[in-house]
Design an enzyme around this catalytic site. Structure first.
Site, PDB file in Angstrom:
ATOM      1  N   CYS A 388      39.255  42.943  43.949  1.00 62.44           N
ATOM      2  CA  CYS A 388      37.819  42.712  43.873  1.00 62.44           C
ATOM      3  C   CYS A 388      37.464  41.354  44.492  1.00 62.44           C
ATOM      4  O   CYS A 388      37.766  41.101  45.643  1.00 62.44           O
ATOM      5  CB  CYS A 388      37.355  42.824  42.421  1.00 62.44           C
ATOM      6  SG  CYS A 388      35.559  42.837  42.215  1.00 62.44           S
ATOM      7  N   ILE A 389      36.837  40.458  43.734  1.00 64.11           N
ATOM      8  CA  ILE A 389      36.450  39.162  44.276  1.00 64.11           C
ATOM      9  C   ILE A 389      37.675  38.332  44.660  1.00 64.11           C
ATOM     10  O   ILE A 389      37.599  37.460  45.531  1.00 64.11           O
ATOM     11  CB  ILE A 389      35.564  38.403  43.258  1.00 64.11           C
ATOM     12  CG1 ILE A 389      34.926  37.186  43.907  1.00 64.11           C
ATOM     13  CG2 ILE A 389      36.338  38.021  42.032  1.00 64.11           C
ATOM     14  CD1 ILE A 389      33.962  36.470  42.981  1.00 64.11           C
TER      15      ILE A 389
END
Length: 652
Positions: A388-389
Site C-alpha cells: 500500500c503506502i
C-alpha cells in the site's frame, strides 16, 4: 456556478410561464415519507406505554400504511429532505459513534431533488413507476402468503422473495416467509434502487461531483436499512423474546460503553495482543532509530537464498498484518520457503514528531534498513516489498536511488500499491481540496493525524460490512464484538506525522506529482519513475476499495523493468493475506506489459485457483540467488536490541 444555483437556473429556463411551478419530486417524497414513517413509529413504539413486544407485525404494517398517505401530503407541501433527515438521525443514538457525514448526504439528496425539478414530467412518471412497483410487490407477497395459508406451501417463492444479491442484511427467514417483513424489505430495496438510479441519471455534473453524489446516496440508503431498527429487525426481535430481554440489556450496555469511548466497537480487543498470539514469528530487533525498528526473523530451513527480503508495510497501520497467526502469516510462509526476511516496524508518532518529513521516512526507513540488512547478511543487494503506502514510499526511493546510481535493490514487489493517483475510486471522496485543508488544520492543532480519521474513511468505503453489521450485532442482538485477527489489526491504528502526511496527500491524491517527471524533488534531486529499472512483481486486488486494481496495474506502464502483474480475488486485505490451502483465485497475463489498458490485460489473463503466494515465491526465488549458509542474527555493527515483535508495535 454551484449545483443548486445551476439547478434553479435550469428550472427557470425550462419552465413555461403558464405552467404552475412543479412540486418537489414526488418519488423522492414517497421514499422519504416511508422512511420517516418507519423511524417515527419506531420512536413511538419505543417510548409508548404499550410494550414493544406486544406490537405485532400486522400492527406495524397497518400503522405504516395509514400514516404513509397523510405524511406524503404533508411533505409535498414543504421541503421533504433536511427536516426528515434531521428527525431520523436525531432519533438514532448511533449518530455519536458512526462516522457518517450527514451534511454531505443532505446535500446529495437536495441535489437529486432540485435537478429533478427541471424535468417534472419525467419525475412524475418515475414516481408513478416506483409506486406501482411497490404496490405490486406488496400484492404479490400477500397473495403468496395467502396461498401458503391455504395449504399451497409447496410452491416456491417468487424471484422477488430472494435476497437481492445475496444481501446478508436480510438473511433471517422472516424476510422471506413473513409477508410483512418481506414487503418491508422489498419496498426498501425498490426505493433504494430508485434513489441510486435517480442519482446516476442526474445531468450537468462532472465526474467528481457525480461520484461524490452517488457515494453519499449509497451511504444514505445503507444507513436507512430497516434492519437497523429493533422493531423492524425480525432476528433481533426473536432473540429478545428468546432471551427474555437479556439481549436488549446487553445491547444497551454495549451502546453505552461505545458512547463512552466515542467509537463503534468492531472487534474484541481483549482476545489478541502482538507477541502473545499474533505477530509471533520468532525474530530479533536488530535496528532501532527514531522512526523504525527492524526485525530479522529466525530461519527455519538449513539453507537460505543469498538475497534477503525487506518488507515495508504502510505506516498508517501496524506491520503485523503480514504476521498475524501462524496459519495466515506471510512472514512465516516466506521464512519456511528459505528466504531471509526483515520487517520494518514503524513507530507510532506523537506530537513531538510533527516535523518528520517524507524524506525522513525514506532516510530512516528503507535506506537505513537496507544498510543494516546488507551488513548483517553480507549481500550486496536486497529485494524490497512495499504494501500500500509502503509501496509508494518504495517507488519514490527507487527513483531517487536511480539518480544516485545506487543499485542496492535488486528487484521490487508492490502489493496493492498506487503510483498513479489519477483514478483512486471512492477514496477520492475524502481527498478533495476542502477535505485536505481540514485534515491539515487538524494536524496543525494536534501535531499529528489521529488514527481514527483514516480508520473512519476506510470503514465508510465498506459501511455495510464494517459499520452497520456491527451496529446490528452489538446493539440489536446484544452480542460481543467478534474475535477476529484481521479486525483486531484494523482497529490497532497509528497516528501520522503532520509534515510527512501533508506532503504525501498533496503530492499524490491532490496533485499526482509522481506522474510528472522531475516534479517531485527528494533530497535535492528530481525523480522520474521511468528511471526505475528493477524487475517488478505487482499485486492488485479485484474488490479493493482503497487501491483499485486498475490503479495498481498502472505500474506496468511506469517502470523500465520487466513487470509480472497478478490480480488477486477479494479486497485490500483479504486479497493479500490469502495463504495456500484457502479459498481464492488469481489472474495472470503471461504476455507481460503488452496490454494497453487494464481491461485489455484482464481479457487476456488466465484464472488460477488458490493462493498467488506460490507464484510470487517462485518468481522471488529466481531473483534471490542460490541457497547457501544462514546469516547470523544481527552483527557487530547492528547488535540485537530485543526480541520480536519489538516495542514500537506495542505503542498506542
Amino acid at each position: 456556478m454551484g449545483i443548486e444555483k445551476m439547478a434553479e437556473q435550469r428550472v427557470r429556463e425550462d419552465r413555461e410561464p403558464a405552467v404552475e411551478p412543479p412540486r418537489p419530486d414526488t418519488a423522492l417524497a414517497v421514499w422519504m415519507s416511508w422512511m420517516e414513517s418507519s423511524f417515527g413509529h419506531a420512536q413511538n413504539w419505543m417510548s409508548s406505554a404499550e410494550p414493544w413486544w406486544k406490537v405485532t407485525p400486522d400492527q406495524m404494517a397497518g400503522n405504516m400504511m395509514s400514516a404513509g398517505s397523510r405524511q406524503l401530503n404533508e411533505m409535498l407541501a414543504r421541503d421533504p429532505l433536511l427536516r426528515s433527515i434531521d428527525q431520523m438521525w436525531n432519533a438514532n443514538p448511533f449518530r455519536e459513534i458512526v462516522p457518517v457525514d450527514w451534511a454531505e448526504i443532505a446535500r446529495a439528496l437536495r441535489t437529486v431533488w432540485m435537478l429533478s425539478l427541471a424535468k417534472p414530467g419525467e419525475s412524475m412518471q418515475s414516481a408513478a413507476e416506483l409506486n406501482t412497483k411497490m404496490w405490486q410487490s406488496a400484492i404479490d407477497n400477500w397473495n403468496e402468503a395467502g396461498q401458503r395459508w391455504l395449504s399451497f406451501a409447496g410452491q416456491q417463492p417468487a424471484d422477488g422473495a430472494k435476497t437481492k444479491g445475496g444481501d446478508k442484511r436480510f438473511a433471517a427467514p422472516e424476510w422471506h416467509s413473513n409477508p410483512v417483513y418481506r414487503t418491508l424489505k422489498e419496498m426498501y430495496l425498490l426505493a433504494s434502487d430508485w434513489l441510486i438510479k435517480h442519482g446516476k441519471d442526474v445531468e450537468g455534473l462532472d465526474d467528481a461531483e457525480r461520484q461524490r453524489l452517488n457515494f453519499h446516496l449509497q451511504q444514505f440508503v445503507d444507513a436507512m436499512s430497516p434492519t437497523l431498527l429493533l422493531v423492524s429487525n425480525p432476528a433481533a426481535l426473536r432473540k429478545a423474546l428468546e432471551t427474555g430481554g437479556a439481549s436488549l440489556a446487553a445491547g444497551a450496555q454495549n451502546l453505552l460503553s461505545d458512547l463512552k469511548e466515542g467509537r463503534l466497537s468492531m472487534v474484541d480487543t481483549t482476545t489478541f495482543a502482538p507477541g502473545r498470539n499474533i505477530a509471533t514469528t520468532p525474530g530479533k530487533v536488530v535496528l532501532r532509530n527514531r522512526l523504525i525498528e527492524l526485525i530479522q526473523y529466525e530461519p527455519t530451513t538449513k539453507t537460505v537464498h543469498a538475497v534477503p527480503i525487506m518488507i515495508m508495510p504502510p505506516w498508517i497501520n501496524k506491520y503485523y498484518i503480514m504476521d498475524l497467526q501462524p496459519k495466515n502469516s506471510l512472514v512465516k510462509y516466506l521464512v519456511d520457503q528459505g528466504f531471509t526476511v526483515f520487517m520494518v516496524s514503524w513507530k507510532n508518532p506523537d506530537a513531538s514528531m510533527d516535523e518528520i518529513t517524507f524524506e525522513d521516512y525514506m532516510d530512516l526507513g528503507p535506506l537505513a534498513a537496507s544498510d543494516a540488512i546488507r551488513d548483517i547478511t553480507g549481500s550486496a543487494t536486497v529485494n524490497p516489498m512495499g504494501y500500500c503506502i509502503g509501496g509508494t514510499l518504495l517507488i519514490s526511493t527507487l527513483a531517487w536511488l536511480a539518480t544516485q546510481g545506487d543499485k542496492r535493490f535488486n528487484s521490487a514487489t508492490f502489493m496493492v500499491s498506487m503510483q498513479d493517483f489519477s483514478k483512486v475510486g471512492d477514496t477520492s471522496i475524502f481527498m478533495g481540496e476542502d477535505k485536505i485543508d481540514f485534515i491539515e488544520q487538524q494536524m496543525l492543532e494536534r501535531g499529528y493525524l489521529d488514527s481514527r480519521e483514516m480508520s473512519n474513511m476506510f470503514n465508510l468505503l465498506r459501511s455495510n460490512d464494517l459499520i452497520w453489521a456491527n451496529v446490528v450485532n452489538n446493539y440489536l442482538m446484544g452480542e460481543k464484538p467478534p474475535a477476529f485477527d484481521l479486525l483486531y489489526w484494523n482497529s490497532d491504528g497509528t497516528r501520522m506525522c503532520r509534515a510527512a502526511h501533508s506532503w504525501y496527500l498533496r503530492n499524490t491524491y491532490v496533485e499526482n506529482n509522481l506522474m510528472v517527471p522531475g516534479k517531485v524533488m527528494l533530497k535535492g534531486a528530481p525523480i522520474d519513475l521511468g528511471d526505475v529499472t528493477q524487475d517488478v512483481y505487482a499485486v492488485g486486488a479485484e474488490k479493493d476499495h482503497i487501491v483499485p486494481w486498475e490503479a495498481a496495474w498502472r505500474i506496468n506502464q511506469l517502470v523500465k523493468g520487466d513487470v509480472r502483474y497478478v490480480l488477486a480475488s477479494s479486497g485490500h486485505i483479504a486479497g493479500i493475506i490469502n495463504p495456500p490451502g484457502g479459498r481464492g483465485t488469481y489472474w495472470i497475463n503471461e504476455s507481460g506489459k503488452s496490454a494497453a489498458t487494464p481491461q485489455e490485460w484482464r481479457e487476456g489473463s488466465t484464472a488460477h485457483d488458490g493462493s498467488w503466494w506460490k507464484d510470487w515465491t517462485a518468481w522471488l526465488g529466481k531473483h534471490s540467488g542460490r541457497k547457501g549458509k544462514l546469516p547470523g542474527m544481527g552483527s557487530e555493527t547492528y547488535p540485537i536490541v530485543e526480541d520480536a515483535p519489538g516495542s514500537y508495535v506495542l505503542e498506542k
